[in-house]
Design a protein around this motif. Structure first.
Motif, PDB file in Angstrom:
ATOM      1  N   TYR A   1       0.846  -1.199   0.000  1.00 43.61           N
ATOM      2  CA  TYR A   1       0.000   0.000   0.000  1.00 43.61           C
ATOM      3  C   TYR A   1       0.874   1.240   0.000  1.00 43.61           C
ATOM      4  O   TYR A   1       1.950   1.259   0.599  1.00 43.61           O
ATOM      5  CB  TYR A   1      -0.984   0.014   1.177  1.00 43.61           C
ATOM      6  N   LEU A   2       0.391   2.244  -0.711  1.00 41.52           N
ATOM      7  CA  LEU A   2       1.100   3.518  -0.794  1.00 41.52           C
ATOM      8  C   LEU A   2       0.281   4.526   0.006  1.00 41.52           C
ATOM      9  O   LEU A   2      -0.865   4.808  -0.345  1.00 41.52           O
ATOM     10  CB  LEU A   2       1.196   3.957  -2.263  1.00 41.52           C
ATOM     11  N   GLY A   3       0.857   5.041   1.086  1.00 41.75           N
ATOM     12  CA  GLY A   3       0.133   5.984   1.937  1.00 41.75           C
ATOM     13  C   GLY A   3       0.546   7.408   1.625  1.00 41.75           C
ATOM     14  O   GLY A   3       1.739   7.726   1.596  1.00 41.75           O
ATOM     15  N   LEU A   4      -0.440   8.251   1.381  1.00 45.55           N
ATOM     16  CA  LEU A   4      -0.181   9.658   1.081  1.00 45.55           C
ATOM     17  C   LEU A   4      -0.794  10.520   2.175  1.00 45.55           C
ATOM     18  O   LEU A   4      -1.883  10.224   2.665  1.00 45.55           O
ATOM     19  CB  LEU A   4      -0.811  10.050  -0.267  1.00 45.55           C
ATOM     20  N   GLY A   5      -0.116  11.612   2.532  1.00 51.71           N
ATOM     21  CA  GLY A   5      -0.688  12.547   3.492  1.00 51.71           C
ATOM     22  C   GLY A   5      -0.040  12.450   4.862  1.00 51.71           C
ATOM     23  O   GLY A   5       0.780  11.561   5.136  1.00 51.71           O
ATOM     24  N   VAL A   6      -0.452  13.365   5.729  1.00 46.99           N
ATOM     25  CA  VAL A   6       0.089  13.447   7.090  1.00 46.99           C
ATOM     26  C   VAL A   6      -0.092  12.120   7.821  1.00 46.99           C
ATOM     27  O   VAL A   6      -1.190  11.561   7.841  1.00 46.99           O
ATOM     28  CB  VAL A   6      -0.651  14.560   7.867  1.00 46.99           C
ATOM     29  N   GLY A   7       0.983  11.599   8.402  1.00 47.63           N
ATOM     30  CA  GLY A   7       0.901  10.399   9.236  1.00 47.63           C
ATOM     31  C   GLY A   7       0.606   9.116   8.480  1.00 47.63           C
ATOM     32  O   GLY A   7       0.426   8.070   9.109  1.00 47.63           O
ATOM     33  N   ALA A   8       0.561   9.150   7.141  1.00 49.55           N
ATOM     34  CA  ALA A   8       0.191   7.941   6.384  1.00 49.55           C
ATOM     35  C   ALA A   8       1.359   6.954   6.360  1.00 49.55           C
ATOM     36  O   ALA A   8       2.525   7.343   6.319  1.00 49.55           O
ATOM     37  CB  ALA A   8      -0.202   8.315   4.960  1.00 49.55           C
ATOM     38  N   HIS A   9       1.016   5.669   6.387  1.00 47.81           N
ATOM     39  CA  HIS A   9       2.028   4.611   6.342  1.00 47.81           C
ATOM     40  C   HIS A   9       1.990   3.914   4.985  1.00 47.81           C
ATOM     41  O   HIS A   9       0.929   3.814   4.371  1.00 47.81           O
ATOM     42  CB  HIS A   9       1.764   3.578   7.435  1.00 47.81           C
ATOM     43  N   SER A  10       3.152   3.428   4.553  1.00 46.61           N
ATOM     44  CA  SER A  10       3.245   2.693   3.288  1.00 46.61           C
ATOM     45  C   SER A  10       4.015   1.404   3.519  1.00 46.61           C
ATOM     46  O   SER A  10       4.874   1.332   4.400  1.00 46.61           O
ATOM     47  CB  SER A  10       4.027   3.500   2.241  1.00 46.61           C
TER      48      SER A  10
ATOM     49  N   ARG B   1       9.002  -0.104   5.073  1.00 45.12           N
ATOM     50  CA  ARG B   1       7.851   0.603   5.610  1.00 45.12           C
ATOM     51  C   ARG B   1       8.197   2.077   5.693  1.00 45.12           C
ATOM     52  O   ARG B   1       9.325   2.429   6.040  1.00 45.12           O
ATOM     53  CB  ARG B   1       7.544   0.081   7.012  1.00 45.12           C
ATOM     54  N   ARG B   2       7.221   2.904   5.370  1.00 43.27           N
ATOM     55  CA  ARG B   2       7.465   4.340   5.411  1.00 43.27           C
ATOM     56  C   ARG B   2       6.368   4.970   6.253  1.00 43.27           C
ATOM     57  O   ARG B   2       5.189   4.634   6.106  1.00 43.27           O
ATOM     58  CB  ARG B   2       7.436   4.898   3.986  1.00 43.27           C
ATOM     59  N   ALA B   3       6.758   5.881   7.157  1.00 42.00           N
ATOM     60  CA  ALA B   3       5.766   6.608   7.963  1.00 42.00           C
ATOM     61  C   ALA B   3       5.937   8.091   7.684  1.00 42.00           C
ATOM     62  O   ALA B   3       7.001   8.660   7.957  1.00 42.00           O
ATOM     63  CB  ALA B   3       5.976   6.321   9.441  1.00 42.00           C
ATOM     64  N   ASN B   4       4.901   8.706   7.124  1.00 45.78           N
ATOM     65  CA  ASN B   4       4.965  10.148   6.900  1.00 45.78           C
ATOM     66  C   ASN B   4       4.858  10.880   8.233  1.00 45.78           C
ATOM     67  O   ASN B   4       4.249  10.379   9.184  1.00 45.78           O
ATOM     68  CB  ASN B   4       3.808  10.596   6.001  1.00 45.78           C
ATOM     69  N   SER B   5       5.417  12.070   8.292  1.00 47.92           N
ATOM     70  CA  SER B   5       5.372  12.877   9.512  1.00 47.92           C
ATOM     71  C   SER B   5       3.924  13.147   9.923  1.00 47.92           C
ATOM     72  O   SER B   5       3.057  13.349   9.074  1.00 47.92           O
ATOM     73  CB  SER B   5       6.081  14.210   9.269  1.00 47.92           C
ATOM     74  N   ARG B   6       3.675  13.158  11.241  1.00 50.77           N
ATOM     75  CA  ARG B   6       2.334  13.496  11.744  1.00 50.77           C
ATOM     76  C   ARG B   6       2.181  15.007  11.893  1.00 50.77           C
ATOM     77  O   ARG B   6       1.139  15.480  12.349  1.00 50.77           O
ATOM     78  CB  ARG B   6       2.104  12.805  13.101  1.00 50.77           C
ATOM     79  N   ASN B   7       3.227  15.750  11.549  1.00 50.07           N
ATOM     80  CA  ASN B   7       3.208  17.203  11.731  1.00 50.07           C
ATOM     81  C   ASN B   7       2.724  17.875  10.437  1.00 50.07           C
ATOM     82  O   ASN B   7       3.393  17.817   9.401  1.00 50.07           O
ATOM     83  CB  ASN B   7       4.637  17.650  12.084  1.00 50.07           C
TER      84      ASN B   7
END
Ligand code: SF4
Length: 387
Positions: A265-274, A283-289
């Protein structure tokens, strides 16, 4: 050792996180941003920029679902989600489900029509309960009438709907679950998610609980309420196909199934995981900020290599929670670098669960039974101890 795995034709999903909410619910531990003025234009542009930079990650995959989660995706104007979907147009051919999470206070006829015209197929509505008392106890910003109105609005639309409930929160009792079941029967929806209330330490409920000020039902009572919900749904013709998910014949969440089966899965946006699986699993975790994300939506993230043992354990854990289960032979093929004996040891540690009737076994295919779904966490714990 990392995996080597051909991506061609493998199913994949896109998850888009919309972090905005009207106010913070006291049990919420998600990546949320409470704003009087929502920076919708900036956020939509940031999502599209992130997608353009990262879409190569889906190269060769078969996109099966797109999911807008939150936060509250329905808080955005009717034009926002269609704009984001439009940017995905080159990969949307085989997509079977496009789902939007919505809250009763912000779902409108105009938005539903705009979503349907843009290819949205399903709405997951955060009802939580129809009980006025329980909604207040949960600190929700909608009331019972609002929930009923939103369900009726969606039932009159071409979209599939799923209703979310929370069982076992403050003061929740059998009468409230009974009333929720009665209304579910009346509405005749095809899909329900019934989540057990979890109290996270860093939330308002977590702090009240620590001070002994939160009146949550005891564990036994919560188990009884969950039983009551499950039995009531089954009596209406629903099948429990995952710990918290129920669908009528053939009705399943495509997006969640891809996740439970170990799909990318490709997660886009604040706090999204991929999760991407190519030469290595990552695994990728986008910033929650929000500020950091808006400043550069392609840079604000952390990466973690997922090694075979952890990845395989995650697959086993997810398989324990879903009636489709897992096949040890398939995992052996996916993780060829794991010690051969590892899978023998896993099979040995699964045997007591098969004997207890928590799992069925057909050669190397293991599937949790209805009772086993209750004990999926205990079974996963035992498997996690296998080295
Ligand atoms: S609506 Fe959902 S995401 Fe938003 S604060 Fe409440 S629980 Fe959290």
């Amino acid at each position: 050792m990392s995996v080597i795995f051909a991506p061609e034709g493998r199913p994949a999903s896109i998850y888009v996180h919309i972090p905005f909410c009207e106010r913070l619910c006291p049990y919420c531990d998600f990546a949320v941003a409470i704003r009087k003025e929502i920076p919708e234009e900036d956020y939509v542009q940031a999502l599209i920029k992130e997608w353009e930079a990262r879409k190569y990650r889906l190269s060769g995959r078969e996109l099966v679902s797109v999911y807008f989660g939150g936060g509250t995706p329905s808080i955005l104007s009717g034009a926002a989600i269609p704009r984001v979907l439009d940017s995905f147009s080159s990969v949307m051919n085989g997509v079977r489900e496009v789902c939007v999470e919505a809250n009763p206070t912000s779902v409108t006829d105009e938005k539903i029509r705009a979503w349907a015209a843009a290819g949205v197929t399903r709405v997951s509505l955060g009802v939580q309960t129809f009980s006025e008392r329980y909604l207040r106890a949960l600190g929700r910003n909608h009331d019972s009438d609002g929930a009923l109105r939103a369900v009726e609005l969606l039932l009159g639309s071409p979209l599939d709907i799923s209703l979310d409930f929370i069982v076992g929160g403050p003061g929740n009792d059998r009468g409230e679950v009974e009333d929720d079941l009665r209304l579910l029967e009346k509405f005749g929806v095809d899909h329900v998610s019934a989540y057990q209330m979890t109290i996270e330490e860093n939330t308002a409920f977590g702090k009240q609980n620590k001070r002994g000020e939160l009146r949550v039902p005891k564990d036994d009572t919560v188990a009884e309420l969950l039983d009551q919900m499950r039995d009531g749904l089954e009596a209406m013709g629903f099948e429990q196909y995952e710990v918290s998910n129920f669908g009528r014949a053939g009705v399943r969440s495509v997006h969640n199934q891809n996740y439970w089966r170990g799909g990318e899965y490709l997660g886009l946006g604040v706090g999204a995981h991929s999760l991407s699986i190519s030469v290595i699993a990552e695994r990728r975790a986008n910033s929650r900020n929000l500020k950091a994300y808006l400043a550069d939506p392609t840079e604000a993230h952390e990466l973690e290599t997922l090694y075979d043992l952890d990845h395989c354990r995650e697959r086993l854990f997810l398989g324990m929670r879903s009636i489709s289960g897992f096949e040890l032979g398939a995992l052996r093929r996916q993780f060829p670098h794991l010690d051969n004996d590892y899978f023998e040891r896993v099979a040995t540690s699964l045997a007591p669960f098969v004997n207890r009737g928590w799992l069925t076994q057909d050669d190397e295919l293991y599937q949790p039974t209805k009772v086993g779904l209750y004990f999926s966490d205990s079974m996963a714990e035992a498997i996690f101890e296998v080295e």
